[in-house]
Design a protein around this motif. Sequence first.
Motif, PDB file in Angstrom:
ATOM      1  N   HIS A 285      27.297 -72.072   7.103  1.00 14.59           N
ATOM      2  CA  HIS A 285      28.028 -71.047   6.368  1.00 14.59           C
ATOM      3  C   HIS A 285      28.885 -71.725   5.313  1.00 14.59           C
ATOM      4  O   HIS A 285      29.445 -72.802   5.560  1.00 14.59           O
ATOM      5  CB  HIS A 285      28.926 -70.248   7.332  1.00 14.59           C
ATOM      6  CG  HIS A 285      29.641 -69.098   6.678  1.00 14.59           C
ATOM      7  ND1 HIS A 285      29.008 -67.941   6.311  1.00 14.59           N
ATOM      8  CD2 HIS A 285      30.945 -68.933   6.334  1.00 14.59           C
ATOM      9  CE1 HIS A 285      29.882 -67.111   5.772  1.00 14.59           C
ATOM     10  NE2 HIS A 285      31.062 -67.686   5.766  1.00 14.59           N
ATOM     11  N   ARG A 286      28.993 -71.107   4.149  1.00 14.73           N
ATOM     12  CA  ARG A 286      29.819 -71.655   3.079  1.00 14.73           C
ATOM     13  C   ARG A 286      31.214 -71.030   3.178  1.00 14.73           C
ATOM     14  O   ARG A 286      31.481 -69.966   2.610  1.00 14.73           O
ATOM     15  CB  ARG A 286      29.183 -71.361   1.714  1.00 14.73           C
ATOM     16  CG  ARG A 286      29.877 -72.089   0.552  1.00 14.73           C
ATOM     17  CD  ARG A 286      29.217 -71.711  -0.765  1.00 14.73           C
ATOM     18  NE  ARG A 286      27.842 -72.159  -0.833  1.00 14.73           N
ATOM     19  CZ  ARG A 286      27.471 -73.369  -1.230  1.00 14.73           C
ATOM     20  NH1 ARG A 286      28.388 -74.261  -1.592  1.00 14.73           N
ATOM     21  NH2 ARG A 286      26.190 -73.704  -1.278  1.00 14.73           N
ATOM     22  N   TYR A 287      32.095 -71.686   3.913  1.00 15.76           N
ATOM     23  CA  TYR A 287      33.456 -71.177   4.094  1.00 15.76           C
ATOM     24  C   TYR A 287      34.233 -71.347   2.789  1.00 15.76           C
ATOM     25  O   TYR A 287      34.150 -72.392   2.140  1.00 15.76           O
ATOM     26  CB  TYR A 287      34.163 -71.928   5.223  1.00 15.76           C
ATOM     27  CG  TYR A 287      33.601 -71.613   6.591  1.00 15.76           C
ATOM     28  CD1 TYR A 287      34.103 -70.571   7.361  1.00 15.76           C
ATOM     29  CD2 TYR A 287      32.539 -72.359   7.118  1.00 15.76           C
ATOM     30  CE1 TYR A 287      33.589 -70.279   8.602  1.00 15.76           C
ATOM     31  CE2 TYR A 287      32.007 -72.076   8.363  1.00 15.76           C
ATOM     32  CZ  TYR A 287      32.538 -71.028   9.110  1.00 15.76           C
ATOM     33  OH  TYR A 287      32.014 -70.735  10.343  1.00 15.76           O
TER      34      TYR A 287
ATOM     35  N   GLU B 120      36.520 -65.953   0.366  1.00 21.17           N
ATOM     36  CA  GLU B 120      36.037 -65.111   1.455  1.00 21.17           C
ATOM     37  C   GLU B 120      37.183 -64.732   2.393  1.00 21.17           C
ATOM     38  O   GLU B 120      37.300 -63.568   2.809  1.00 21.17           O
ATOM     39  CB  GLU B 120      34.950 -65.844   2.245  1.00 21.17           C
ATOM     40  CG  GLU B 120      34.438 -65.052   3.436  1.00 21.17           C
ATOM     41  CD  GLU B 120      33.496 -65.855   4.316  1.00 21.17           C
ATOM     42  OE1 GLU B 120      32.551 -65.253   4.862  1.00 21.17           O
ATOM     43  OE2 GLU B 120      33.706 -67.074   4.471  1.00 21.17           O
TER      44      GLU B 120
ATOM     45  N   SER C 195      32.790 -77.935   7.586  1.00 19.21           N
ATOM     46  CA  SER C 195      32.504 -76.926   6.563  1.00 19.21           C
ATOM     47  C   SER C 195      33.783 -76.259   6.068  1.00 19.21           C
ATOM     48  O   SER C 195      33.959 -76.027   4.863  1.00 19.21           O
ATOM     49  CB  SER C 195      31.548 -75.862   7.124  1.00 19.21           C
ATOM     50  OG  SER C 195      30.322 -76.436   7.518  1.00 19.21           O
TER      51      SER C 195
ATOM     52  N   ASP D 134      34.558 -65.054  14.550  1.00 19.03           N
ATOM     53  CA  ASP D 134      33.220 -65.634  14.478  1.00 19.03           C
ATOM     54  C   ASP D 134      33.275 -66.974  13.745  1.00 19.03           C
ATOM     55  O   ASP D 134      34.109 -67.181  12.857  1.00 19.03           O
ATOM     56  CB  ASP D 134      32.273 -64.689  13.748  1.00 19.03           C
ATOM     57  CG  ASP D 134      31.964 -63.434  14.543  1.00 19.03           C
ATOM     58  OD1 ASP D 134      32.175 -63.447  15.767  1.00 19.03           O
ATOM     59  OD2 ASP D 134      31.525 -62.440  13.938  1.00 19.03           O
ATOM     60  N   LYS D 135      32.363 -67.863  14.118  1.00 21.61           N
ATOM     61  CA  LYS D 135      32.292 -69.195  13.511  1.00 21.61           C
ATOM     62  C   LYS D 135      30.844 -69.495  13.131  1.00 21.61           C
ATOM     63  O   LYS D 135      30.186 -70.357  13.727  1.00 21.61           O
ATOM     64  CB  LYS D 135      32.858 -70.232  14.480  1.00 21.61           C
ATOM     65  CG  LYS D 135      34.357 -69.982  14.742  1.00 21.61           C
ATOM     66  CD  LYS D 135      34.908 -70.736  15.908  1.00 21.61           C
ATOM     67  CE  LYS D 135      36.408 -70.473  16.063  1.00 21.61           C
ATOM     68  NZ  LYS D 135      36.993 -71.085  17.254  1.00 21.61           N
ATOM     69  N   PRO D 136      30.341 -68.756  12.144  1.00 14.65           N
ATOM     70  CA  PRO D 136      28.918 -68.906  11.784  1.00 14.65           C
ATOM     71  C   PRO D 136      28.611 -70.297  11.248  1.00 14.65           C
ATOM     72  O   PRO D 136      29.460 -70.951  10.631  1.00 14.65           O
ATOM     73  CB  PRO D 136      28.733 -67.846  10.689  1.00 14.65           C
ATOM     74  CG  PRO D 136      30.102 -67.637  10.121  1.00 14.65           C
ATOM     75  CD  PRO D 136      31.044 -67.806  11.277  1.00 14.65           C
ATOM     76  N   ARG D 137      27.382 -70.739  11.474  1.00 15.71           N
ATOM     77  CA  ARG D 137      26.899 -71.987  10.908  1.00 15.71           C
ATOM     78  C   ARG D 137      25.373 -71.921  10.802  1.00 15.71           C
ATOM     79  O   ARG D 137      24.723 -71.394  11.707  1.00 15.71           O
ATOM     80  CB  ARG D 137      27.350 -73.197  11.751  1.00 15.71           C
ATOM     81  CG  ARG D 137      26.761 -73.307  13.131  1.00 15.71           C
ATOM     82  CD  ARG D 137      27.316 -74.553  13.844  1.00 15.71           C
ATOM     83  NE  ARG D 137      26.488 -74.926  14.948  1.00 15.71           N
ATOM     84  CZ  ARG D 137      26.552 -74.391  16.161  1.00 15.71           C
ATOM     85  NH1 ARG D 137      27.431 -73.445  16.421  1.00 15.71           N
ATOM     86  NH2 ARG D 137      25.730 -74.800  17.119  1.00 15.71           N
TER      87      ARG D 137
ATOM     88  N   VAL E   4      32.222 -76.388  13.095  1.00 10.91           N
ATOM     89  CA  VAL E   4      32.318 -75.894  11.718  1.00 10.91           C
ATOM     90  C   VAL E   4      33.522 -76.476  10.978  1.00 10.91           C
ATOM     91  O   VAL E   4      33.779 -76.119   9.829  1.00 10.91           O
ATOM     92  CB  VAL E   4      32.367 -74.348  11.673  1.00 10.91           C
ATOM     93  CG1 VAL E   4      31.151 -73.753  12.354  1.00 10.91           C
ATOM     94  CG2 VAL E   4      33.647 -73.806  12.300  1.00 10.91           C
TER      95      VAL E   4
END
Length: 312
Positions: free
Chosen positions: A93-95, A99, A227, A88-91, A224
């Motif tokens: 999002h604080r990578y 994590e 990020s 997954d490549k959420p946005r 992303v």
Amino acid sequence: MKEWWVQVGLLSVPLLAVYLHIPPPKLSPALLSWRSSDSTGAVGSSDIVVLLHGFPTSSYDWCKIWEGLTQRFHRVIALDFVGFGFSDKPRPHRYSIFEQASIVEGLVRHLGLHHQKINLLSHDYGDTVAQELLHRYEHNKTGSILINSLCLSNGGIFPETHYPRLIQKILKDGGLLSPVITRLMNFFFFSRGLGAVFGPYTQPSPAEYWDMWTAVRTNDGNLVVDSILQYINQRKKHRDRWVGALMSTSVPLHLIYGPLDPVNPHPEFLQLYKKVLPMSTVSVLDDHISHYPQLEDPTGFLNAYLNFINSF
């Protein structure tokens, strides 16, 4: 009659909109095969190795040594960090490296391997994840994995000898400009940028570059990248924690190094590594091997790693 530049502008808007929403490329047979690969390896061995990949690519970076590893280890496990490859490549999002380390721990628990000793083999971004995992292990943090050995390769272990590419600096600190650049990213600029950290005689083939780009574009991963690049700032902020984990560990430690690397250049990087970590063993590959040693010299890389594993 409208001015010509107005007509050009009206025509350019829909064309640009189409360009910025180009669907990701279809997976090649090689990538489809990789995604379905089984991690079961050598019969008669109980050893486990977890592979931690680099930026901006994916677990596919290990494809050229996969077969060799499965002949030595009982389980060979490769994951795509969140924001990379097939994950997954959420946005927004604080990578963070923290994590990613927790994801590795969660995967090991999910596979029922949390009571077994794990060998870590890492590269680039994965080196920093490995350093955080090592810190947790050495400090007996709840949920930490049991680390049997750690092998690093061509990564920004020391922020003071790490030289990010110009585009990385622009993206991580570009503010409102960064999302625009990530949307304009295409295969040509990606392959040119990545090719700069491969040796001149060990460049990926056009098909290999395309597979790397496809993995980035899966789930809109190009959006992303800026990020994820905050990991460079995280390395500086947590330098004492992550370098300290390497300095204080009793875990067998090894480095496999491609000396033509412009990101972690020779001899500056290697001199500091040997000074700070004199207990670590080191394998330096041929002079023409650069930042991706496992892809540029898979035989040399694999032999160096197996020699390390068989030494303790």
